[in-house]
Structure formats: C-alpha cells, structure tokens
Design a protein around this motif. Structure first.
Motif, PDB file in Angstrom:
ATOM      1  N   GLY A  66       9.562 -11.651  -2.597  1.00 16.87           N
ATOM      2  CA  GLY A  66       8.547 -12.213  -1.704  1.00 16.87           C
ATOM      3  C   GLY A  66       7.451 -11.251  -1.309  1.00 16.87           C
ATOM      4  N   TYR A  67       7.401 -10.071  -1.954  1.00 17.88           N
ATOM      5  CA  TYR A  67       6.383  -9.066  -1.625  1.00 17.88           C
ATOM      6  C   TYR A  67       6.274  -8.109  -2.804  1.00 17.88           C
ATOM      7  CZ  TYR A  67       3.557  -6.136   1.495  1.00 17.88           C
ATOM      8  OH  TYR A  67       2.519  -5.441   2.086  1.00 17.88           O
ATOM      9  N   PRO A  68       5.050  -7.736  -3.188  1.00 20.08           N
ATOM     10  CA  PRO A  68       4.897  -6.935  -4.411  1.00 20.08           C
ATOM     11  C   PRO A  68       5.125  -5.439  -4.234  1.00 20.08           C
ATOM     12  CG  PRO A  68       2.744  -7.522  -3.542  1.00 20.08           C
ATOM     13  CD  PRO A  68       3.755  -8.218  -2.669  1.00 20.08           C
ATOM     14  N   TYR A  69       5.105  -4.952  -2.987  1.00 19.92           N
ATOM     15  CA  TYR A  69       5.142  -3.500  -2.776  1.00 19.92           C
ATOM     16  C   TYR A  69       6.461  -3.077  -2.142  1.00 19.92           C
ATOM     17  CZ  TYR A  69       0.244  -4.537  -3.519  1.00 19.92           C
ATOM     18  OH  TYR A  69      -0.932  -5.021  -4.031  1.00 19.92           O
ATOM     19  N   VAL A  70       7.556  -3.402  -2.840  1.00 15.90           N
ATOM     20  CA  VAL A  70       8.894  -3.017  -2.414  1.00 15.90           C
ATOM     21  C   VAL A  70       9.580  -2.298  -3.575  1.00 15.90           C
ATOM     22  CG1 VAL A  70       9.123  -4.881  -0.710  1.00 15.90           C
ATOM     23  CG2 VAL A  70       9.808  -5.288  -3.087  1.00 15.90           C
ATOM     24  N   MET A  71      10.800  -1.848  -3.333  1.00 16.80           N
ATOM     25  CA  MET A  71      11.603  -1.147  -4.342  1.00 16.80           C
ATOM     26  C   MET A  71      10.818   0.044  -4.915  1.00 16.80           C
ATOM     27  SD  MET A  71      14.222  -2.773  -3.786  1.00 16.80           S
ATOM     28  CE  MET A  71      14.976  -4.304  -3.332  1.00 16.80           C
ATOM     29  N   ASP A  72      10.630   0.128  -6.212  1.00 14.06           N
ATOM     30  CA  ASP A  72       9.941   1.287  -6.791  1.00 14.06           C
ATOM     31  C   ASP A  72       8.439   1.293  -6.501  1.00 14.06           C
ATOM     32  OD1 ASP A  72      10.452  -0.951  -8.864  1.00 14.06           O
ATOM     33  OD2 ASP A  72       8.699   0.082  -9.671  1.00 14.06           O
ATOM     34  N   GLN A  73       7.897   0.202  -5.961  1.00 12.88           N
ATOM     35  CA  GLN A  73       6.484   0.143  -5.594  1.00 12.88           C
ATOM     36  C   GLN A  73       6.256   0.435  -4.110  1.00 12.88           C
ATOM     37  OE1 GLN A  73       3.892  -0.554  -8.040  1.00 12.88           O
ATOM     38  NE2 GLN A  73       5.717   0.026  -9.204  1.00 12.88           N
ATOM     39  N   PHE A  74       7.323   0.758  -3.391  1.00  9.67           N
ATOM     40  CA  PHE A  74       7.245   1.021  -1.953  1.00  9.67           C
ATOM     41  C   PHE A  74       6.566   2.358  -1.684  1.00  9.67           C
ATOM     42  CE2 PHE A  74       9.338   3.145   1.706  1.00  9.67           C
ATOM     43  CZ  PHE A  74       8.948   2.293   2.727  1.00  9.67           C
ATOM     44  N   ARG A  75       5.617   2.349  -0.768  1.00 12.77           N
ATOM     45  CA  ARG A  75       4.957   3.570  -0.317  1.00 12.77           C
ATOM     46  C   ARG A  75       4.835   3.475   1.204  1.00 12.77           C
ATOM     47  NH1 ARG A  75       6.117   4.049  -4.757  1.00 12.77           N
ATOM     48  NH2 ARG A  75       4.937   4.837  -6.545  1.00 12.77           N
ATOM     49  N   PHE A  76       5.651   4.237   1.915  1.00 16.74           N
ATOM     50  CA  PHE A  76       5.651   4.155   3.370  1.00 16.74           C
ATOM     51  C   PHE A  76       4.319   4.636   3.930  1.00 16.74           C
ATOM     52  CE2 PHE A  76       6.324   5.903   7.612  1.00 16.74           C
ATOM     53  CZ  PHE A  76       6.957   4.843   8.236  1.00 16.74           C
ATOM     54  N   HIS A  77       3.773   3.877   4.896  1.00 17.25           N
ATOM     55  CA  HIS A  77       2.537   4.285   5.562  1.00 17.25           C
ATOM     56  C   HIS A  77       2.412   3.539   6.893  1.00 17.25           C
ATOM     57  CE1 HIS A  77       1.505   0.760   3.115  1.00 17.25           C
ATOM     58  NE2 HIS A  77       0.645   0.460   4.070  1.00 17.25           N
ATOM     59  N   ILE A  78       1.718   4.154   7.818  1.00 16.39           N
ATOM     60  CA  ILE A  78       1.424   3.563   9.119  1.00 16.39           C
ATOM     61  C   ILE A  78      -0.085   3.339   9.157  1.00 16.39           C
ATOM     62  CG2 ILE A  78       1.477   3.909  11.611  1.00 16.39           C
ATOM     63  CD1 ILE A  78       3.944   5.684  11.200  1.00 16.39           C
ATOM     64  N   THR A  79      -0.504   2.096   8.995  1.00 14.12           N
ATOM     65  CA  THR A  79      -1.911   1.763   8.812  1.00 14.12           C
ATOM     66  C   THR A  79      -2.718   1.953  10.092  1.00 14.12           C
ATOM     67  OG1 THR A  79      -1.245   0.135   7.161  1.00 14.12           O
ATOM     68  CG2 THR A  79      -3.495  -0.006   7.976  1.00 14.12           C
ATOM     69  N   LEU A  80      -3.896   2.572   9.950  1.00 16.01           N
ATOM     70  CA  LEU A  80      -4.761   2.834  11.102  1.00 16.01           C
ATOM     71  C   LEU A  80      -6.137   2.201  10.982  1.00 16.01           C
ATOM     72  CD1 LEU A  80      -4.005   6.602  11.822  1.00 16.01           C
ATOM     73  CD2 LEU A  80      -3.028   4.599  12.941  1.00 16.01           C
ATOM     74  N   SER A  81      -6.451   1.587   9.853  1.00 14.86           N
ATOM     75  CA  SER A  81      -7.778   0.972   9.707  1.00 14.86           C
ATOM     76  C   SER A  81      -7.711  -0.184   8.733  1.00 14.86           C
ATOM     77  CB  SER A  81      -8.799   2.001   9.206  1.00 14.86           C
ATOM     78  OG  SER A  81      -8.708   2.162   7.799  1.00 14.86           O
ATOM     79  N   GLY A  82      -8.766  -0.988   8.747  1.00 11.22           N
ATOM     80  CA  GLY A  82      -8.968  -1.966   7.703  1.00 11.22           C
ATOM     81  C   GLY A  82      -9.677  -1.312   6.527  1.00 11.22           C
ATOM     82  N   ARG A  83     -10.186  -2.111   5.614  1.00 11.12           N
ATOM     83  CA  ARG A  83     -10.874  -1.585   4.437  1.00 11.12           C
ATOM     84  C   ARG A  83     -12.187  -0.923   4.852  1.00 11.12           C
ATOM     85  NH1 ARG A  83      -8.842  -3.186  -0.419  1.00 11.12           N
ATOM     86  NH2 ARG A  83      -7.275  -4.863  -0.373  1.00 11.12           N
ATOM     87  N   LEU A  84     -12.413   0.258   4.320  1.00  8.61           N
ATOM     88  CA  LEU A  84     -13.624   1.009   4.611  1.00  8.61           C
ATOM     89  C   LEU A  84     -14.198   1.560   3.316  1.00  8.61           C
ATOM     90  CD1 LEU A  84     -12.245   3.127   7.609  1.00  8.61           C
ATOM     91  CD2 LEU A  84     -13.828   1.195   7.803  1.00  8.61           C
ATOM     92  N   GLY A  85     -15.514   1.687   3.267  1.00  8.13           N
ATOM     93  CA  GLY A  85     -16.131   2.400   2.162  1.00  8.13           C
ATOM     94  C   GLY A  85     -15.741   3.867   2.215  1.00  8.13           C
ATOM     95  N   LYS A  86     -15.872   4.569   1.106  1.00 11.40           N
ATOM     96  CA  LYS A  86     -15.422   5.958   1.050  1.00 11.40           C
ATOM     97  C   LYS A  86     -16.107   6.817   2.102  1.00 11.40           C
ATOM     98  CE  LYS A  86     -14.850   9.951  -1.988  1.00 11.40           C
ATOM     99  NZ  LYS A  86     -15.354  10.895  -0.970  1.00 11.40           N
ATOM    100  N   ALA A  87     -17.418   6.679   2.238  1.00  7.35           N
ATOM    101  CA  ALA A  87     -18.154   7.499   3.205  1.00  7.35           C
ATOM    102  C   ALA A  87     -17.693   7.199   4.631  1.00  7.35           C
ATOM    103  CB  ALA A  87     -19.656   7.275   3.063  1.00  7.35           C
ATOM    104  N   ASP A  88     -17.530   5.916   4.940  1.00  2.00           N
ATOM    105  CA  ASP A  88     -17.068   5.544   6.285  1.00  2.00           C
ATOM    106  C   ASP A  88     -15.643   6.026   6.531  1.00  2.00           C
ATOM    107  OD1 ASP A  88     -19.431   4.356   7.012  1.00  2.00           O
ATOM    108  OD2 ASP A  88     -18.797   2.320   6.523  1.00  2.00           O
ATOM    109  N   ALA A  89     -14.787   5.888   5.526  1.00  2.00           N
ATOM    110  CA  ALA A  89     -13.400   6.322   5.684  1.00  2.00           C
ATOM    111  C   ALA A  89     -13.334   7.826   5.938  1.00  2.00           C
ATOM    112  CB  ALA A  89     -12.587   5.963   4.447  1.00  2.00           C
ATOM    113  N   ASP A  90     -14.107   8.581   5.198  1.00  2.00           N
ATOM    114  CA  ASP A  90     -14.119  10.033   5.395  1.00  2.00           C
ATOM    115  C   ASP A  90     -14.656  10.396   6.776  1.00  2.00           C
ATOM    116  OD1 ASP A  90     -13.068  10.417   2.882  1.00  2.00           O
ATOM    117  OD2 ASP A  90     -15.003  10.834   1.924  1.00  2.00           O
ATOM    118  N   GLN A  91     -15.657   9.650   7.239  1.00  2.00           N
ATOM    119  CA  GLN A  91     -16.234   9.923   8.555  1.00  2.00           C
ATOM    120  C   GLN A  91     -15.243   9.583   9.671  1.00  2.00           C
ATOM    121  OE1 GLN A  91     -20.150   8.256   9.082  1.00  2.00           O
ATOM    122  NE2 GLN A  91     -20.255   8.790  11.259  1.00  2.00           N
TER     123      GLN A  91
END
Length: 228
Positions: free
Chosen positions: A160-185
């Motif tokens: 029921g979810y594509p990012y589990v098992m060997d595709q799992f990458r633990f993270h604590i999200t702090l933003s929505g989608r940002l352009g590279k320049a905005d994300a770096d800023q």
C-alpha cells in the motif's frame, strides 16, 4: 474524535527539538495546538508557505505509512497489536540527525548506519499490515502518476506504499517542494536555529500510533517504548 487513517511514526519527546519543530511546522500533534512560527531571518518566503505540505502530519518520521482500518478490525485491536509490537522490539541508536535537502524538500535525516532502523520499519510494515485496508484504484493511480519505478510499484501493490522495505529512507520532513535556490536559502537560514537542537546520538526508543482527524491533521494517540 473520529480518525479516518492511522500511522506509526517516530515522534520526539518533549524537548528543544520537538518544541522548535512544532513551531516551525505550525502544528503540535502531541497537544493539538497551533503555535506561532519562529522568527527566522533570511527566508525566501513566509514560514507557513514553506511548511504547508508537511504541517498536518506534525514533526515525525514515518515507520508505517498512513492507512485506513481494514473491515473487521477495530481501533482497539490495532492498538493492542501496536503495543505488542513495541513490547517485542528493542530501541535503535543512530549517530545523529542532520538537516539535508532531499530532492526538492528539506528534512532531518539520519547520520551513520541505518540498517537496524530499516529492519525495524520493515517489521512494523509487515506485522501491522493485516490491519490495513487495501488502497482504492483511484489511490493506486494517484501514486503511479508520480512516476514509480518497477520495484516501487510492486511494493505499492503489496504493502500500500511504494517507499517501504528496501526503498525505505527515514526522514523527518520540514518543508514542501522547493526549487534548489529556495531550498538552499531555507536551509542556510534554518540551520543556525536547529543545529544546536539536533541529538547526537539519536536513539529511537519509542514509536507513536497516530490518527488523522476529519480535517487531515494527525494527532499522537499512543506512544510506547521499544522494550523488546
């Protein structure tokens, strides 16, 4: 309160990082409060715009992604299964957390070896899966429209979810989608405020069962120590 979906998250105990994270996101899933945003200079846009997407989930790292209860299963049964899982699995210690850019968003990600955490998450996904209702065709198509690889599509079908098992990458999200320049800023502006609050090492010694209310916001329902 009625909850439409449930999830198992890593949440943080009360302390400097959890308090700042709730202020940054504008939602405290433990208390149900909406704290004022912190004063941070140098951001390319208002905090509430940066955090609009992750806000409703609260400060968390996903272990078992959100799911509806399957027919024939009650919340009490889910709770008992979750409590049993926590009682039979031990804590995991990581070297720490770091503020990083993951693709188009910012997140706190683990430092060092994450194999034990990935194993814990895989066990949770599998053990609690009998409580999960299957995705609808519309939900499946929505996920597939994001451009999944073959392996991720297979995991979506099975779990029921594509990012589990060997595709799992633990993270604590702090933003929505940002352009590279905005994300770096944003990262540069946020780092001085959050770096001193990051735990080193970071021990995952408890998991939290969370529920999604009718407005789409998640609440912490039960937090149990990993004491196996």
């Amino acid at each position: 309160m009625h909850f439409s979906r449930y999830a198992v998250y890593v949440t943080l105990p009360k302390g400097p990082l959890s308090e700042f994270g709730a202020q940054w996101l504008g939602w405290n899933a433990a208390t149900g409060e909406r704290p004022d945003a912190p004063m941070i200079h140098g951001l390319p846009m208002p905090v509430h715009e940066i955090t609009a997407t992750p806000r409703k989930y609260g400060l968390h790292g996903t272990i078992k992604p959100p799911f509806r209860l399957a027919d024939g299963h009650s919340f009490d049964a889910l709770h008992d299964g979750f409590a049993s899982f926590c009682a039979n699995h031990g804590p995991v210690t990581l070297d720490g957390l770091a503020l990083t850019r993951l693709g188009s968003f910012l997140a706190l990600t683990p430092v060092g070896d994450t194999d034990n955490l990935a194993t814990l998450a895989a066990h949770a996904v599998e053990t609690l899966d009998p409580f999960r209702a299957p995705l609808t065709e519309a939900e499946m198509e929505k996920r597939r429209n994001s451009g999944l690889r073959d392996r991720q599509d297979a995991l979506l079908t099975q779990w029921g979810y594509p990012y589990v098992m060997d595709q799992f990458r633990f993270h604590i999200t702090l933003s929505g989608r940002l352009g590279k320049a905005d994300a770096d800023q944003v990262r540069a502006a946020l780092l001085p405020h959050i770096d001193q609050r990051l735990p080193r090492p970071f021990t995952v010694d408890a998991l939290t069962l969370c529920g999604e209310d009718q407005t789409g916001y998640f609440h912490e329902l039960h937090r149990y120590a990993l004491c196996g």
